[in-house]
Write an enzyme that holds these catalytic residues in place. Structure first.
Site: not given
Ligand code: GDP
Ligand code: IMO
Ligand code: MG
Length: 442
Positions: A7-8, A11-12, A35-36, A134, A215, A230, A293, A295, A326
């Site tokens: 995750g993270d 994608k956003g 959290g995107h 269900r 995720q 998840t 999401t 912190g 970067d």
């Molecule tokens: P997602 O859940 O896949 O949409 O990703 P998140 O938004 O949770 O986490 C990605 C974090 O990295 C966010 O704070 C973005 O603003 C940041 N981010 C995305 N691409 C880049 C990048 O290429 N470089 C840096 N430094 N930050 C990035």
């Molecule tokens: P995005 O879309 C990173 C992790 C949680 C936990 C596990 C299960 O922003 O990439 P849940 O609440 O889904 O039952 O938690 O999955 N988790 C994520 N980690 N990015 C996410 O979403 C996540 N959504 C859930 O931290 O380990």
């Molecule tokens: Mg995220």
């Protein structure tokens, strides 16, 4: 667009970049555990339920049938969007699948009992569990139960028994449950639609659809690091299913990965580094690695090509987006995990058992580092790439790092992130990300 790690991955940002070229953006699984983040100039958007295509004014939006949706969180997110842009997209260009599952206060309370996985506490697992059992409510079901006092009492009784078994304080009052359901119907009735047939019709009319994963592959309920996962299928197999259309529609499938690895929550992480020193600390600090999401600090580590190979196996990406390059700037050397050692044997697949995965030690390949640039310098380089340079604008050390990733996964890298801003990406010439960035809604 599918997360290829835990995750993270960004994608956003990637969906925002593509949205102006698409007619629809559809979330197909998960809920507000996601959290995107989208950064456009001085504005940072953190979206939990709204699809990231919302930044493109003509992109229609769907919360698909594979999702679990917390109506109160959606309401707040829509309020924030309204305050930012003046737009109220619900029922106009934002639609909620009538088949999507409703997260109720009970689900959040029940999730609070989790001590094993380190969930986001948003009620995701309990809502999917109710659906599988269900006994859950989908949006379409709400109007059928709202006036049925007997049915509401049965639901509340079941919820209270379950809360008792996990020792969570709090009870569900049938009268309150009834008024909550009634509020959801009133608030969202304009937006609740048969979104599968709507998307099917749009495809027949030649419209383009972006499917936005939440995720990542390693958090997939079936293919991830179970039980530290998840509760939904995060991959390609569910991307169309969770949108209510068939898999034959998929033309391209982008996997997205950081140039290193992060994980938030519990569970094994073979390439994990210390957070308070060295490269792990740089990743955390320069990458601002805190959960969008919850912190919580994200755990950091080197890029794990074994895990990415597993993601490729299940999702068959046609192109990879590599983000946050970067963040690695200024390190003397970069490491890539090319296999694991388990009980003296080398393996290139992720073991199914978390106990085994926790005993895996990473086997690294070392690559030369590259200098740091300032955020503005990275954006200048990205602008230069958009004038026709593509990846040629990147130093040789970076290109060979990327080439090694391509070789390992067997898929071309199509875009490289060099900063959070939507402009801070370098795309391969003539690749799917070599496009103009559309005007944003704000
Ligand atoms: P997602 O859940 O896949 O949409 O990703 P998140 O938004 O949770 O986490 C990605 C974090 O990295 C966010 O704070 C973005 O603003 C940041 N981010 C995305 N691409 C880049 C990048 O290429 N470089 C840096 N430094 N930050 C990035
Ligand atoms: P995005 O879309 C990173 C992790 C949680 C936990 C596990 C299960 O922003 O990439 P849940 O609440 O889904 O039952 O938690 O999955 N988790 C994520 N980690 N990015 C996410 O979403 C996540 N959504 C859930 O931290 O380990
Ligand atoms: Mg995220």
């Amino acid at each position: 667009m599918l997360g290829a790690q835990w995750g993270d991955e960004g994608k956003g940002k990637a969906i925002d970049q593509l949205a102006a070229h698409s007619d629809w953006a559809v979330r197909f699984q998960g809920g507000n555990n996601a959290g995107h983040t989208i950064v456009i100039g001085d504005t940072t958007l953190k979206l939990h339920l709204l699809p990231s295509g919302i930044t493109a004014p003509n992109c229609k939006l769907v919360l698909g049938c594979g999702m679990v949706v917390d109506p109160w969180v959606l309401d707040q997110e829509l309020e924030r969007w309204h305050a930012l842009t003046g737009e109220q997209p619900e029922g106009q260009r934002l639609f909620i699948s009538e088949r999507a599952a409703v997260i109720l206060p009970f689900h959040r309370l029940y999730d609070a009992a989790d001590t094993l996985v380190g969930t986001t506490g948003r009620g995701i697992g309990p809502t999917y569990r109710d659906r599988t059992e269900r006994v859950g409510l989908r949006f379409v079901d709400l109007s059928h139960v709202v006036d049925d006092v007997g049915a509401i009492r049965v639901i509340a009784d079941r919820m209270n028994k379950q809360l008792g078994t996990v020792g969570v304080e709090g009870t569900i009052d049938p009268g309150q449950l009834q008024s909550e359901i009634s509020w959801v119907i009133g608030r969202f009735s304009d937006a609740i639609r048969p979104t599968g047939p709507m998307l099917d019709k749009a495809l027949r009319e030649g419209e383009e659809i972006l499917l936005e994963g939440a995720q990542g592959a390693m958090l997939d309920i079936d293919q991830g690091t179970y039980p530290f996962v998840t509760s939904s299928i995060t991959g390609r197999a569910n991307a169309t299913h969770g949108a209510g259309i068939h898999p034959g529609h998929i033309e391209q499938c982008f996997g997205i990965s950081k140039a290193y690895t992060t994980r938030v929550g519990n569970g094994p992480f073979p390439t994990e580094l210390a957070l308070d020193e060295g490269p792990g600390r740089q990743m955390s600090e320069m990458g601002n690695e805190f959960g969008t999401t919850t912190g919580r600090p994200r755990r950091t580590g080197w890029l794990d090509l074994v895990a990415l190979g597993g993601s490729q196996r299940i999702n068959g990406h046609t192109g990879m987006v590599i983000t946050k390059l970067d963040v690695l700037g200024g390190m003397d050397e970069l490491k890539l995990c090319v296999s694991y050692k388990l009980d003296g044997n080398e393996t290139q697949s992720v073991p199914a058992s978390c106990e085994d995965l926790a005993r895996c030690s990473p086997v690294y390949e070392t690559h030369p580092g590259f200098p740091t640039l300032s955020p503005e310098e990275w954006i200048d380089l990205a602008d230069e790439s958009r004038q026709g340079g593509g990846f040629d604008v990147l130093p040789k050390t970076i290109r060979s790092y990327l080439t090694r990733i391509e070789e390992a996964i067997g898929v071309p890298v199509v875009s490289v992130g060099v900063g959070p801003d939507r402009r801070a990406s370098i795309a391969s010439s003539d690749g799917p990300f070599d496009i103009h960035l559309g005007e944003a809604t704000f």
